[in-house]
Design a protein around this motif. Structure first.
Motif, PDB file in Angstrom:
ATOM      1  N   GLY A 162       0.822  -1.205   0.000  1.00 59.79           N
ATOM      2  CA  GLY A 162       0.000   0.000   0.000  1.00 59.79           C
ATOM      3  C   GLY A 162       0.852   1.249   0.000  1.00 59.79           C
ATOM      4  N   GLU A 163       0.207   2.389  -0.100  1.00 60.13           N
ATOM      5  CA  GLU A 163       0.921   3.664  -0.157  1.00 60.13           C
ATOM      6  C   GLU A 163       1.394   4.112   1.214  1.00 60.13           C
ATOM      7  N   THR A 164       0.775   3.623   2.279  1.00 62.10           N
ATOM      8  CA  THR A 164       1.176   3.987   3.630  1.00 62.10           C
ATOM      9  C   THR A 164       1.657   2.730   4.360  1.00 62.10           C
ATOM     10  N   SER A 165       2.339   2.922   5.464  1.00 59.25           N
ATOM     11  CA  SER A 165       2.824   1.786   6.240  1.00 59.25           C
ATOM     12  C   SER A 165       2.723   2.108   7.724  1.00 59.25           C
ATOM     13  N   PRO A 166       2.616   1.087   8.559  1.00 61.37           N
ATOM     14  CA  PRO A 166       2.534   1.309  10.004  1.00 61.37           C
ATOM     15  C   PRO A 166       3.759   2.050  10.535  1.00 61.37           C
ATOM     16  N   GLU A 167       3.535   2.794  11.602  1.00 69.14           N
ATOM     17  CA  GLU A 167       4.615   3.494  12.295  1.00 69.14           C
ATOM     18  C   GLU A 167       5.166   2.546  13.372  1.00 69.14           C
ATOM     19  N   VAL A 168       6.416   2.158  13.232  1.00 65.21           N
ATOM     20  CA  VAL A 168       7.010   1.196  14.161  1.00 65.21           C
ATOM     21  C   VAL A 168       7.577   1.917  15.371  1.00 65.21           C
ATOM     22  N   TRP A 169       7.233   1.432  16.554  1.00 63.79           N
ATOM     23  CA  TRP A 169       7.733   1.951  17.823  1.00 63.79           C
ATOM     24  C   TRP A 169       8.464   0.850  18.575  1.00 63.79           C
ATOM     25  N   MET A 170       9.434   1.243  19.361  1.00 61.96           N
ATOM     26  CA  MET A 170      10.076   0.314  20.282  1.00 61.96           C
ATOM     27  C   MET A 170       9.598   0.644  21.687  1.00 61.96           C
ATOM     28  N   LEU A 171       9.169  -0.385  22.401  1.00 61.66           N
ATOM     29  CA  LEU A 171       8.689  -0.218  23.768  1.00 61.66           C
ATOM     30  C   LEU A 171       9.672  -0.888  24.722  1.00 61.66           C
ATOM     31  N   GLY A 172       9.718  -0.394  25.960  1.00 60.14           N
ATOM     32  CA  GLY A 172      10.630  -1.036  26.890  1.00 60.14           C
ATOM     33  C   GLY A 172      10.505  -0.523  28.300  1.00 60.14           C
ATOM     34  N   SER A 173      11.083  -1.287  29.206  1.00 62.71           N
ATOM     35  CA  SER A 173      11.167  -0.888  30.617  1.00 62.71           C
ATOM     36  C   SER A 173      12.587  -1.062  31.130  1.00 62.71           C
ATOM     37  N   SER A 174      13.539  -1.110  30.176  1.00 64.74           N
ATOM     38  CA  SER A 174      14.956  -1.258  30.529  1.00 64.74           C
ATOM     39  C   SER A 174      15.788  -0.495  29.508  1.00 64.74           C
ATOM     40  N   LEU A 175      17.089  -0.532  29.692  1.00 65.88           N
ATOM     41  CA  LEU A 175      17.975   0.181  28.780  1.00 65.88           C
ATOM     42  C   LEU A 175      18.069  -0.494  27.414  1.00 65.88           C
ATOM     43  N   TYR A 176      17.797  -1.783  27.368  1.00 67.73           N
ATOM     44  CA  TYR A 176      17.974  -2.528  26.115  1.00 67.73           C
ATOM     45  C   TYR A 176      17.085  -1.990  25.006  1.00 67.73           C
ATOM     46  N   GLY A 177      15.801  -1.841  25.293  1.00 65.20           N
ATOM     47  CA  GLY A 177      14.886  -1.350  24.274  1.00 65.20           C
ATOM     48  C   GLY A 177      15.264   0.032  23.776  1.00 65.20           C
ATOM     49  N   ALA A 178      15.764   0.871  24.688  1.00 68.51           N
ATOM     50  CA  ALA A 178      16.187   2.220  24.298  1.00 68.51           C
ATOM     51  C   ALA A 178      17.337   2.157  23.296  1.00 68.51           C
ATOM     52  N   GLN A 179      18.267   1.235  23.521  1.00 65.37           N
ATOM     53  CA  GLN A 179      19.410   1.101  22.619  1.00 65.37           C
ATOM     54  C   GLN A 179      18.991   0.571  21.246  1.00 65.37           C
ATOM     55  N   VAL A 180      18.080  -0.392  21.226  1.00 70.44           N
ATOM     56  CA  VAL A 180      17.603  -0.923  19.948  1.00 70.44           C
ATOM     57  C   VAL A 180      16.850   0.161  19.169  1.00 70.44           C
ATOM     58  N   ALA A 181      16.000   0.922  19.863  1.00 66.71           N
ATOM     59  CA  ALA A 181      15.273   2.006  19.208  1.00 66.71           C
ATOM     60  C   ALA A 181      16.231   3.029  18.622  1.00 66.71           C
ATOM     61  N   ALA A 182      17.253   3.392  19.377  1.00 60.59           N
ATOM     62  CA  ALA A 182      18.229   4.376  18.914  1.00 60.59           C
ATOM     63  C   ALA A 182      18.981   3.860  17.693  1.00 60.59           C
ATOM     64  N   HIS A 183      19.343   2.594  17.719  1.00 60.49           N
ATOM     65  CA  HIS A 183      20.111   2.003  16.614  1.00 60.49           C
ATOM     66  C   HIS A 183      19.325   2.027  15.306  1.00 60.49           C
ATOM     67  N   PHE A 184      18.034   1.724  15.381  1.00 62.05           N
ATOM     68  CA  PHE A 184      17.222   1.652  14.165  1.00 62.05           C
ATOM     69  C   PHE A 184      16.520   2.972  13.834  1.00 62.05           C
ATOM     70  N   GLY A 185      16.699   3.999  14.648  1.00 61.12           N
ATOM     71  CA  GLY A 185      16.060   5.280  14.379  1.00 61.12           C
ATOM     72  C   GLY A 185      14.556   5.232  14.512  1.00 61.12           C
ATOM     73  N   LEU A 186      14.085   4.597  15.601  1.00 61.84           N
ATOM     74  CA  LEU A 186      12.656   4.429  15.826  1.00 61.84           C
ATOM     75  C   LEU A 186      12.188   5.261  17.017  1.00 61.84           C
TER      76      LEU A 186
END
Length: 336
Positions: A162-186
Motif C-alpha cells: 500500500g501507499e502507507t505503512s505502520p509506524e514502528v515503535w520500540m517499547l521497553g522498561s529497561s535500557l535494552y529497548g532504548a538502545q535498539v530504538a536508537a540504533h534503528f532510528g525508531l
C-alpha cells in the motif's frame, strides 16, 4: 504541545465475564477518539488472570472498524513469540483497514511466564537473542522496503502492499529497548507505570545520546506511559484507586487476580506492613482530581523533556474509568 494518548490493557474485573473486558476496550477506543486523544494502544499478555488482551492484532481490527481518526496500535507485540513475516502481514492488513493510522509497537519481554512462552513458541528461549535481526526484517517487510540482496528472505514480501505503512515503535522498561530504538532510528516509549519510573530517565537519555536518524524519523521521539486516575474529587479518585492498590499488594506476592471492587478492597483487613505499602503506593500514584493529575503529568513531561504521554487507567467501575479520561482530556484543552 504535549500529546496525550491511551494504553488500554483489557483488565478483567471480578464477577464479570472476561469477554466484557474486550468489549470495553473497543468502546473505550471510540470514547477516546471523541475526546481527542492522539493514539489508542492495546497490550499483549498471555495466560494472565488480570490482563486478558492476548491478541492485539485482532483487537485492533475491531477498533479500526469503529474509529475514524485516532491512531491505533500495539503496546506491544512481543516479537520473540512470532515470526517477523507473520507480524508484518498482520499489520499490513491493519494498515489496509485504517490507512495512515496504525502503530506497531514492539517489545522483547514475554508478557507471560516461561511455560506460557514455550507454549506460544517452542524456540522462545532462543528468540530474544535474535531480536535485533527480527526487528530489521520486520521493519523491511512492514514498510515494503527491500532486504539486502544476499539476505535469504530477500525475495519475500509482506502483503497487501500500500501507499502507507505502520509506524514502528520500540517499547521497553529497561535500557535494552532504548538502545535498539536508537540504533534503528525508531520512536521509543518507556513503560513508566511498569517500573514506577525506575530506570526511565536513564533509558530516555541513552536513547537520545545514541540515536541514529532514519528517513522516517530524523529526530528522536521519546515518550512514556504512566498510570493515572482522575475523579471529581480526590476522595473519589482514591476510592476507585483502592482496587488497583489491593491488586498491587497481590502482585508483590506473585499473585495475579481479576480487579476487585473498591468496596471489597476498602473493606478487607490488612496487616501493618500492608497498610504501609498501600500508603506508599497512594503517595506515588497519579491519582486525584483532573487538575491534580494533569499537573503531575505536565511536571513529569517537562522534567523528561518529552512531548507525548500515554495514560493507562484501571477502574472496576467502567464509568469511573471513562470519566477519568474525560477529566484529564479537559485539563489539556481537548474537547469532545
Amino acid at each position: 504541545m504535549l500529546r496525550l494518548s491511551v494504553l488500554d490493557q483489557s483488565v478483567a474485573c471480578a464477577g464479570q465475564p472476561e469477554g466484557e473486558a474486550i468489549l470495553k476496550t473497543v468502546a473505550m477506543a471510540e470514547h477516546c477518539e471523541r475526546l481527542g486523544y492522539h493514539r489508542f494502544w492495546v497490550s499483549e499478555h498471555h495466560s494472565h488472570p488480570t490482563i486478558v488482551g492476548s491478541a492485539p492484532e485482532m483487537l485492533l481490527a475491531a477498533i479500526a472498524m469503529k474509529t475514524e481518526r485516532i491512531r491505533i496500535g500495539s503496546a506491544g507485540v512481543m516479537l520473540p513469540h512470532y515470526a517477523p513475516l507473520k507480524v508484518a502481514e498482520q499489520f499490513r492488513i491493519l494498515e489496509a483497514l485504517a490507512p495512515g493510522r496504525i502503530d506497531l509497537g514492539l517489545g522483547r519481554a514475554p508478557g507471560s511466564d516461561g511455560r506460557t512462552s514455550l507454549a506460544l513458541n517452542p524456540m522462545a528461549a532462543e528468540r530474544p537473542a535474535q531480536f535485533p535481526n527480527d526487528v530489521q526484517e520486520l521493519m523491511a517487510w512492514v514498510s515494503g522496503t527491500p532486504l539486502p540482496e544476499d539476505h535469504p528472505f530477500a525475495p519475500v514480501t509482506a502483503r497487501p502492499r500500500g501507499e502507507t505503512s505502520p509506524e514502528v515503535w520500540m517499547l521497553g522498561s529497561s535500557l535494552y529497548g532504548a538502545q535498539v530504538a536508537a540504533h534503528f532510528g525508531l520512536p521509543y516509549s518507556f513503560a513508566w507505570f511498569f517500573t514506577d519510573g525506575q530506570g526511565g530517565p536513564e533509558a530516555i537519555q541513552i536513547y537520545r545520546d545514541r540515536y541514529q536518524p532514519s528517513e522516517r524519523f530524523p529526530e528522536p521521539n521519546a515518550g512514556i506511559c504512566v498510570w493515572a486516575l482522575a475523579a471529581e474529587t480526590e476522595e473519589e479518585a482514591q476510592h476507585h484507586y483502592s482496587s488497583r492498590a489491593r491488586w498491587q499488594l497481590y502482585r508483590d506476592r506473585g499473585r495475579f487476580t481479576p480487579l476487585e471492587s473498591p468496596e471489597r478492597a476498602e473493606g478487607a483487613s490488612y496487616s501493618e506492613t500492608e497498610i504501609v505499602r498501600m500508603d506508599e503506593l497512594r503517595a506515588k500514584a497519579m491519582v486525584g482530581t483532573g487538575a491534580q493529575v494533569a499537573e503531575k503529568i505536565r511536571a513529569l513531561a517537562e522534567r523528561l523533556r518529552i512531548e507525548e504521554v500515554a495514560v493507562v487507567t484501571w477502574a472496576y467501575d467502567e464509568e469511573a474509568r471513562r470519566r477519568s479520561y474525560e477529566l484529564i482530556a479537559s485539563e489539556f484543552g481537548m474537547t469532545e
